[in-house]
Design an enzyme around this catalytic site. Structure first.
Site, PDB file in Angstrom:
ATOM      1  N   ASP A   1       6.093   7.945  -0.396  1.00  0.00           N
ATOM      2  CA  ASP A   1       6.320   8.746  -1.600  1.00  0.00           C
ATOM      3  C   ASP A   1       5.953   7.895  -2.808  1.00  0.00           C
ATOM      4  O   ASP A   1       6.471   6.782  -2.976  1.00  0.00           O
ATOM      5  CB  ASP A   1       7.788   9.175  -1.696  1.00  0.00           C
ATOM      6  CG  ASP A   1       8.168  10.188  -0.620  1.00  0.00           C
ATOM      7  OD1 ASP A   1       7.300  10.539   0.208  1.00  0.00           O
ATOM      8  OD2 ASP A   1       9.337  10.622  -0.600  1.00  0.00           O
TER       9      ASP A   1
ATOM     10  N   ASP B   1       9.974  23.743   1.901  1.00  0.00           N
ATOM     11  CA  ASP B   1      11.199  22.983   1.680  1.00  0.00           C
ATOM     12  C   ASP B   1      12.331  23.982   1.481  1.00  0.00           C
ATOM     13  O   ASP B   1      12.234  24.878   0.640  1.00  0.00           O
ATOM     14  CB  ASP B   1      11.072  22.101   0.439  1.00  0.00           C
ATOM     15  CG  ASP B   1       9.862  21.171   0.521  1.00  0.00           C
ATOM     16  OD1 ASP B   1       9.449  20.851   1.647  1.00  0.00           O
ATOM     17  OD2 ASP B   1       9.350  20.773  -0.531  1.00  0.00           O
TER      18      ASP B   1
END
Length: 245
Positions: A11, A132
């Site tokens: 990330d 998500d």
């Protein structure tokens, strides 16, 4: 090689390799100043596919760390998939042009059906849909907003439009080291009839083995982030246990 792939996650925020807790930008841990060095490390340990998230891009709505992403794609000898802020065909084409193997469409899959259908029509298996979910409902904009659309309904709809791969993240599990939501992942695979990659909550080798059991039922792999950085999962050891090294 097994059809189940372990995706080491990187990330990227402000050019660094970080992790957020449950997507909270105020709960950040910096693990390394060089995402490129981290990618090389995962590849050296046997990683067969690298997962990148442009956190700045997810928040901004357009790719921000594309120079770093391009450097990783250019230097890696394994495929790279990237998500975070992809909202236009031009953005998608730019990343694919940098050598990215697969792009991940998240928020736009909810907010811009025309764009999503166009990307799927043009690039097919080079596109994964990132879904998500918070309490079963799709979250968008870097998890800052929760929609009224059920995750499974979205997967079924987009599978009919040509989506072949989904990445399912249960936000309540992400970064919490509590194990993945296996039932939710299996349910999405069954509902969509497509491959689903597990994301969020993969904490231990046992979690990977538990997911791998269901590879013939549509669970195509797992994205592993925090557990690799804390040492709870050692990539080489995990790949050997899965019969991939």
């Amino acid at each position: 090689m097994s059809s189940f792939i372990v995706y080491p996650a990187i990330d990227i925020r402000d050019g660094k390799c970080v992790r957020l807790m449950q997507g909270d930008y105020d709960q950040e841990t910096i693990y390394n100043d060089s995402p490129l060095m981290v990618a090389r490390s995962w590849e050296e340990q046997g990683g067969a596919f690298i997962h990148l998230v442009d956190l700045d891009g997810a928040k901004a709505g357009y790719p921000v760390n594309d120079a770093i992403i391009g450097a990783i794609a250019a230097n890696a000898n394994v495929p790279v998939q990237v998500g975070g802020g992809l909202r236009t065909l031009a953005d998608v084409e730019k990343l694919l042009g940098l050598g990215v193997s697969r792009v991940i469409i998240g928020t736009a899959a909810i907010n811009d059906h025309e764009f999503t259908e166009a990307v799927l029509a043009k690039y097919g298996d080079k596109v994964a849909i990132g879904i998500d979910a918070r309490n079963g409902y799709v979250a968008t904009h870097g998890w800052l907003n929760t929609s009224e659309i059920r995750a499974e309904d979205l997967a079924k709809e987009l599978a009919a439009k040509g989506a072949e791969t989904f990445i399912y993240t249960d936000i309540s599990r992400d970064g919490m080291m509590q194990g993945p939501n296996v039932e939710g992942i299996l349910s999405m695979a069954k509902t969509s009839g497509k491959t689903v990659i597990a994301s969020g909550g993969v904490t231990s080798l046992d979690d990977l083995l538990r997911l791998n059991i269901h590879s013939s039922s549509g669970i195509g792999g797992a994205i592993v982030g925090k557990a690799l950085y804390t040492g709870n999962i050692k990539l080489g050891e995990a790949l050997r246990a899965l019969g991939q090294l």
